[in-house]
Enzyme design. Structure first.
Site, PDB file in Angstrom:
ATOM      1  N   ASP A 116      -1.004  -5.190   6.020  1.00  0.00           N
ATOM      2  CA  ASP A 116      -1.928  -5.855   4.895  1.00  0.00           C
ATOM      3  C   ASP A 116      -1.492  -6.042   3.628  1.00  0.00           C
ATOM      4  OD1 ASP A 116      -2.382  -3.267   5.037  1.00  0.00           O
ATOM      5  OD2 ASP A 116      -4.419  -3.805   4.109  1.00  0.00           O
ATOM      6  N   GLU A 117      -1.884  -6.985   2.971  1.00  0.00           N
ATOM      7  CA  GLU A 117      -2.148  -7.310   1.669  1.00  0.00           C
ATOM      8  C   GLU A 117      -0.791  -6.997   1.039  1.00  0.00           C
ATOM      9  OE1 GLU A 117      -6.710  -6.502   0.794  1.00  0.00           O
ATOM     10  OE2 GLU A 117      -5.391  -4.710   0.869  1.00  0.00           O
ATOM     11  N   VAL A 118       0.248  -7.642   1.406  1.00  0.00           N
ATOM     12  CA  VAL A 118       1.673  -7.327   0.733  1.00  0.00           C
ATOM     13  C   VAL A 118       1.875  -8.229  -0.499  1.00  0.00           C
ATOM     14  CG1 VAL A 118       4.030  -7.417   1.132  1.00  0.00           C
ATOM     15  CG2 VAL A 118       2.682  -6.997   3.129  1.00  0.00           C
ATOM     16  N   HIS A 152       0.685  -1.268  -0.076  1.00  0.00           N
ATOM     17  CA  HIS A 152      -0.142   0.021   0.056  1.00  0.00           C
ATOM     18  C   HIS A 152       0.771   1.007  -0.234  1.00  0.00           C
ATOM     19  CE1 HIS A 152      -4.043  -1.815   0.545  1.00  0.00           C
ATOM     20  NE2 HIS A 152      -3.427  -2.632   1.040  1.00  0.00           N
TER      21      HIS A 152
END
Ligand SMILES: *[C@@H]1O[C@H](CO)[C@@H](O)[C@H](O)[C@H]1NC(C)=O
Ligand SMILES: *[C@@H]1O[C@H](CO)[C@@H](O)[C@H](O)[C@H]1NC(C)=O
Ligand SMILES: *[C@@H]1O[C@H](CO)[C@@H](O)[C@H](O)[C@H]1NC(C)=O
Ligand SMILES: *[C@@H]1O[C@H](CO)[C@@H](O)[C@H](O)[C@H]1NC(C)=O
Ligand SMILES: *[C@@H]1O[C@H](CO)[C@@H](O)[C@H](O)[C@H]1NC(C)=O
Ligand SMILES: *[C@@H]1O[C@H](CO)[C@@H](O)[C@H](O)[C@H]1NC(C)=O
Ligand SMILES: *[C@@H]1O[C@H](CO)[C@@H](O)[C@H](O)[C@H]1NC(C)=O
Length: 522
Positions: free
Chosen positions: A324-326, A264
């Site tokens: 999150d969400e790497v 992100h």
């Protein structure tokens, strides 16, 4: 539109569909009920009349004047004196006696461990509000203001006799606002803080930057917003941020900043592409940039400088580190990262690389004397975390994740059931109301590690024009689950109180949407 479908079958076997709708609102609003519902409240039918002009506050303390201005504005409305010959009528309310017990010096900023407990007694013409802390007094003033309702003449202001002893069930009652997918202007942020205090929420989780834009103006790295914000105007300057923090402080709201890494972060790379991982395909650079590159020493010295600034700008004891969400695919494609992993004996598990990264970041934050909050992936991927790192649970199947987190003795926050961007239909708050943070099979000790939760407003399809109506009163459902007793679960009862509470927010200038289908506000 709710309609009752009746099937009437006549002797001739003709069937007719009738839609029966009663006139009037679907849900009748309560009068003078408090949202979120107090822990302990004894109600009486006897009442007083409130005359804003003669009503007085007796005790003034530091920091109080601002709270008073805020409170005054909501009671400063037209009223008409009425003759009443009614056994329940006890006269005009004359005074609110505010007693602040407790230490002379109290924390300047609200914190996780602040007490918000208060007692409010309305049985005499002098109302007694007492607490050990300013924060408790603020919560009590909010309750007092909500007890006041319009009499049947719709003009006189009344308050019923009542005794309230109140405190929050959870210490962390937050609202996440994403100001990166769409820039949310300052006035809407301040309105959001107003609405939060009307709902006794106490953490403004500022998801301030993300892949799409970097509106945070850094003193050390101004190029980040100069290049990474959508436009030069869509930024939060140091003075804007100060204003938000102060506006929140005097309302007893913490401002929790989130700078989400290593994923992100695409907008960070507009000014600082060297921070990000270059993605490859079949051995060639694709020109795309992935997560922060965890193998570069320079990345860490940059992060050290940036987070030091964040620690100085935001007084809260916590910093949300995201995590999150790497996108592991980009890391995996990059030959330099592969070489680094071989050199450091990291055998193919990209979560291990993430672990290496997060550990260094947590060390940086530790040295600033700040505590860390991370999204659940960091825990689920097996990153080694300090015991006191708060794990923020947001995905489906949260009952299992929160069990696992608390089974390791770590504290947790819940957001999984309060994603405000997930739209359903109608007033769309009951699903939020049916979720309880203790709704998992854990021991009492595990449940104690659930410190609260947050409603989350991700802003992909939310901007200044719809943010307030999308959040409110849907977030009010989460606010009550986080403040009120665990046994406050009756949706039918809540609907009536939420009808009143929404009208109350509307009257105070919050553009909350109607919660319960057809109805009206006075
Ligand atoms: C307030 O008192 C009136 C009677 O004076 C009663 O009808 C009403 O239910 C009471 N409201 C609450 C919230 O207790
Ligand atoms: C206000 O409250 C305090 C503490 O409860 C009490 O000592 C005091 O007498 C009250 N004042 C009035 C005028 O009722
Ligand atoms: C307020 O402080 C007093 C004395 O310090 C303490 O006995 C009491 O429990 C406190 N009350 C609350 C609600 O924290
Ligand atoms: C990065 O830092 C580590 C540990 O401080 C050091 O051993 C290494 O040589 C550094 N690498 C570069 C390329 O500077
Ligand atoms: C690499 O890790 C493996 C398993 O953890 C270990 O057995 C091995 O000794 C390590 N090699 C080096 C060079 O550190
Ligand atoms: C962290 O928790 C583990 C397991 O509960 C315990 O063994 C360890 O001593 C704790 N560490 C600290 C620093 O509290
Ligand atoms: C809910 O719990 C509180 C104590 O936490 C108690 O006073 C109250 O009566 C309970 N309410 C119901 C409806 O059970």
């Amino acid at each position: 539109m709710i309609a009752v479908k009746l099937l009437i079958t006549s002797a001739l076997l003709l069937s007719v569909d009738c839609y029966i709708v009663d006139p009037g609102p679907k849900v009748i609003a309560t009068k003078g009920e408090v949202w979120p519902k107090p822990q302990l409240q004894q109600n009486y039918d006897s009442y007083f009349i409130v005359q804003p002009q003669i009503f007085e506050f007796r005790i003034i303390w530091d920091g109080y004047q601002k709270g008073r201005d805020n409170f005054d504005s909501s009671s400063n409305i037209y009223y008409k004196k009425l003759w009443l010959s009614d056994d329940n009528y006890l006269g005009y309310l004359s005074t609110l006696n505010v007693s602040l017990h407790g230490p002379c010096v109290e924390d300047e900023y609200p914190s996780f461990s602040m007490s918000e407990e208060y007692t409010l007694v309305v049985t005499d013409r002098t109302v007694e509000l007492s607490s050990n802390t300013t924060w408790g007094i603020l919560r009590g003033l909010e309750t007092f203001s909500q007890l006041i309702y319009r009499g049947d003449d719709t003009i006189t202001l009344r308050i019923n006799s009542t005794v309230i002893m109140d405190y929050p069930r959870f210490s962390h009652r937050g609202l996440l606002l994403d100001t990166a997918r769409h820039y949310i202007p300052m006035d809407k942020i301040l309105t959001t803080l107003d609405a939060m205090v009307y709902n006794k929420m106490n953490v403004f989780h500022w998801h301030i930057v993300d892949d799409q834009s970097f509106p945070y103006v850094s003193k050390k790295f101004p190029e980040l917003s100069e290049k990474g914000a959508y436009t030069n105007a869509m930024v939060y300057s140091p003075s804007d941020i100060k204003e938000v923090i102060e506006y929140a402080r005097i309302r007893g709201i913490r401002v929790l900043p989130e700078f989400d890494t290593p994923g992100h972060t695409r907008s960070w790379g507009v000014a600082r592409p060297e921070l990000l991982t270059e993605c490859y395909s079949d051995g060639y650079k694709t020109g795309q940039l992935g997560p922060l590159d965890p193998t570069k020493n320079d990345s860490y010295s940059f992060l050290q400088d940036l987070f030091q600034e964040i620690g100085e700008v935001f007084p809260d004891e916590y910093i949300h580190l995201g995590g999150d969400e790497v996108d592991f695919d980009c890391w995996e494609s990059n030959p330099d990262i592969t070489a680094f992993m071989e050199k450091h004996n990291i055998t193919g598990q990209y979560a291990e690389l993430e672990s290496l990264y997060i550990q260094q970041l947590i060390n940086i934050v530790d040295e600033l004397n700040s505590k860390s909050i991370v999204w659940e992936e960091v825990f689920v991927n097996g990153v080694v975390l300090p015991n006191d790192t708060l794990v923020h649970v947001w995905k489906g199947g949260w009952e299992v994740t929160i069990f696992d987190v608390t089974a390791t003795g770590r504290p947790a926050l819940l957001s999984a059931c309060w994603y405000l961007d997930h739209l359903d239909s109608d007033g769309d708050w009951e699903k939020f109301y049916s979720c309880d943070p203790y709704g998992f099979f854990g021991t009492d000790e595990q449940k104690k590690l659930v410190l609260g939760g947050e409603a989350c407003m991700w802003s992909e399809v939310v901007n200044e024009y719809n943010v307030i109506s999308r959040v409110w009163p849907r977030a009010s459902a989460a606010a009550e689950k986080l403040w009120s007793s665990e046994n406050v679960t009756d949706v039918t009862d809540a609907a009536k109180r939420l009808e009143e509470h929404t009208c109350r927010m509307n009257a105070r200038g919050i553009g909350a949407q109607p919660p319960n289908a057809a109805g009206y506000c006075l």
